[in-house]
Design an enzyme around this catalytic site. Structure first.
Site, PDB file in Angstrom:
ATOM      1  CD  GLU A   1       4.307  -3.913  -2.496  1.00 17.52           C
ATOM      2  OE1 GLU A   1       4.998  -3.696  -1.477  1.00 17.52           O
ATOM      3  OE2 GLU A   1       3.577  -3.067  -3.018  1.00 17.52           O
TER       4      GLU A   1
ATOM      5  CG  HIS B   1      -1.944  -1.830  -2.688  1.00 20.06           C
ATOM      6  ND1 HIS B   1      -0.731  -1.830  -2.056  1.00 20.06           N
ATOM      7  CD2 HIS B   1      -1.798  -2.644  -3.764  1.00 20.06           C
ATOM      8  CE1 HIS B   1       0.125  -2.582  -2.727  1.00 20.06           C
ATOM      9  NE2 HIS B   1      -0.507  -3.096  -3.770  1.00 20.06           N
TER      10      HIS B   1
HETATM   11 ZN   LIG Z   1       0.043  -4.557  -5.118  1.00 17.16          ZN
END
Ligand SMILES: [Zn+2]
Length: 296
Positions: free
Chosen positions: A76, A158
């Site tokens: 991420e 999420h």
């Molecule tokens: Zn995540």
């Protein structure tokens, strides 16, 4: 400024706490901090945040190029880079999947009701960034819409993201988000949330300065103008007019944005057990929708 070795140790500690509190499972979540003006120290891909060691961290530049480390930086990373680009005041970013807050993110219910003074003084409202495929450019794009005005947000279907002027500041905001989500869930299960009135919300906003909290954006408690407000410049909070009252009772799951400012139920009406509750057609539809959803 903390030394690099201290920051590495702090990331390990925050990861351990997140995992111990169940904010992450398996290899979920990621953490980064600024290292000077042009580098980041970041958790690596594919490690459990509960069992990291200081040597595992990656160092990247602000464009995400790896400068140091045996492992690859977090999947991420793009989301973290976007936050640092948009917020020069932010020195740390924490991402996790705390179950109650993530439940709100899955249900599509933002944590934006004026119910806790402490949350109003610190985070303000906690919006939901639109769903995006994890690890793609979509996620930073979704986050970019809210990060200028918010230190904490939910990520649809999420998890959650929090930022701060230092690592523990960012981590504590993650704790606050999850704590707030738990309290909101309990209040909604009990069937009522007494909202803090708009006048009181504005008073609390003034207290932010007293506590040394630099709010990223002013709270916009006026739902009639809030709809037109850019989420990048204002925090929209559901806080109806109090008419001299500091708390305003509201029926469960009432979206103040559509209510035109009137809940039709006063605390006095609740206390007196008055039989009449006035709802607009839209409010009634929302209540029925919520009831059907809770039956599924
Ligand atoms: Zn995540």
């Amino acid at each position: 400024m903390s030394t690099e070795s201290q920051l590495r140790a702090d990331i390990v500690e925050v990861g351990r706490r997140m995992y111990a509190r169940g904010y992450t499972a398996s290899n979920d979540g990621n953490i980064s901090v600024r290292l000077g003006s042009d580098r980041l120290l970041m958790t690596p891909k594919n490690v459990c945040k509960g069992f990291m060691t200081p040597d595992m961290m990656c160092i990247t530049d602000l464009d995400g190029r790896k400068l140091q480390g045996d492992r690859e930086p977090s999947s991420e990373m793009l989301m973290h880079l976007e936050v640092y680009r948009q917020r020069p005041d932010v020195a740390a970013v924490v991402h996790a999947h705390p179950p109650t807050a993530t439940g709100f993110a899955v249900a599509g219910i933002p944590l934006d009701r004026a119910v806790l003074a402490e949350v109003l003084c610190t985070l303000g409202s906690i919006p939901i960034a639109e769903y995006a495929t994890p690890s793609t450019q979509e996620l930073p794009d979704a986050v970019a819409k809210y990060i200028k005005a918010h230190d904490g947000m939910l990520l649809a279907n999420h998890g959650a993201l929090t930022v701060g002027a230092d690592l523990f500041g960012a981590y504590y905001k993650m704790e606050t988000v999850e704590h707030f989500a738990k309290i909101s869930l309990v209040a909604r299960m009990l069937g009522r949330e007494n909202l803090i009135a708009r006048e009181e919300v504005l008073r609390l906003q003034e207290l932010r300065g007293t506590y040394g909290i630099k709010s990223p954006a002013p709270i916009c408690a006026d739902e009639t103008t809030a709809a037109a407000v850019d989420p990048a410049s204002c925090q929209v909070v559901q806080a109806p007019e109090g008419g001299g009252l500091r708390l305003v009772a509201g029926p469960p799951s009432l979206p103040a944005k559509e209510s035109g400012g009137s809940y039709g139920v006063t605390p006095a009406a609740h206390e007196a057990g008055a039989g009449e509750i006035r709802l607009t057609y839209r409010e009634l539809s929302d209540l029925i929708e919520d009831a059907i959803r809770s039956l599924r």
